[in-house]
Scaffold this active site. Sequence first.
Site, mmCIF file in Angstrom:
data_model
loop_
_atom_site.group_PDB
_atom_site.id
_atom_site.type_symbol
_atom_site.label_atom_id
_atom_site.label_comp_id
_atom_site.label_asym_id
_atom_site.label_seq_id
_atom_site.Cartn_x
_atom_site.Cartn_y
_atom_site.Cartn_z
ATOM 1 C CB SER A 180 -16.706 -37.884 6.005
ATOM 2 O OG SER A 180 -16.388 -39.262 6.083
ATOM 3 C CG HIS A 208 -16.232 -33.330 5.922
ATOM 4 N ND1 HIS A 208 -17.187 -33.240 4.946
ATOM 5 C CD2 HIS A 208 -15.508 -34.452 5.650
ATOM 6 C CE1 HIS A 208 -17.067 -34.258 4.114
ATOM 7 N NE2 HIS A 208 -16.063 -35.013 4.518
ATOM 8 C CE LYS A 243 -15.221 -33.616 1.476
ATOM 9 N NZ LYS A 243 -14.109 -33.844 0.505
#
Length: 404
Positions: A180, A208, A243
């Site tokens: 991250s 991610h 995300k």
Amino acid sequence: MTLRATLQARLAERRERGLYRQLKTLEAAPSPTAVVDGRSMVAFSSNDYLGLACHPQVIAAQQEGARLGAGATASHLVNGHLQIHEALQEEIAAATGREAALVFSSGYAANMGTICALIGRGDSIVSDKLNHASLIDGARLSRAESLRFAHSDTAALARQLQRARNTGGNTLVAVDGVYSMDGDCAPLAEIAGLCREHDAWLMVDEAHGFGLMGSEKLPVAGSAAAMGLTGEDAPILMGTLGKAAGNAGAFVAGSRELIDYLVQFARTYIYTTGMPPAVASGALAALQVMQREPERQQRLRNNIDRFRRGAAERGLPLGDSTSPIQPLLLGCDQTVMRVAAELATQGFLVGAIRPPTVPVGTARLRITLSAAHDPAQITALLAALDSALEDAGALSTGSSEVRP
């Protein structure tokens, strides 16, 4: 000393060290423009990688989902599990190529609950030193022996796996698929091979990676799929819905037995109110959009390439990342804060990351790119970075201040 005096002293110490954190207030989610504390800015600090947080179909799905209730009203096992949760879990399982999935209220809850359910006293957990805080805290709370290895160092991992094997019990290896703060990918193929060799279980945090990469068959499944790993290679897959999916919450995907087991033993799932139906509905719509519109991934890749080319032309000290997370490594905490402040005056919101989030001496600007950014915004950011770094005297010294 009183509680208030203790808190005041600790806060004062953090201010003196230049590590005091302050909230920014946005009027709405960046898309990617935002009004921050009353000022219009372009955000290069959001994790909304595919631009789905403001997608009209996703918002409409959330609004429709709210008709099912403002909240789930109870934990999933009491009466808070709705049909929309089941539909979301089925979509996640299909998108990741796993037999089943389970939704959690947050990525932190998913990692903590899963680790603590799977291992305990007498077992071992082996973790990358740059793992996300939720993996670190899960390892601590599990009460298993916690062994760490240098970032993405597979030789060091092999040594720790041998140590774990010598002590007996089960061994869990936990790593981020995409890190991250550095934006680099874990060497998952090599890690999976070592796990097979040492009879360890591999858990990959795809916070991610999910939605952004994958295989030809599973294009949004994440970094594990992109590196050719199967459900046998990476039996425990965690991903977030806040995300690339632009919503909130998280999931764990794996075998039917894994999900059934977590329903029985993952305390962060059992003892918390279920995900609001509006969020589940929005996340489901986002997953459908990201699979139906692969051009979003391509736009994001184009933006990453455009930014990195421009940064290389200017000699900016970027980390080695091909993900949307582009760390501009400056090393000095004060320099990072000065550059971020100057960028803000020019209308750009960029995250200034300092210890303890990253190791001492590795402060950086965490620049994140989105499919929603247009080329002109990226060009303007590069020009602003050039002038801000020059004003701060960081262009010639930045790369020498960071860790190798």
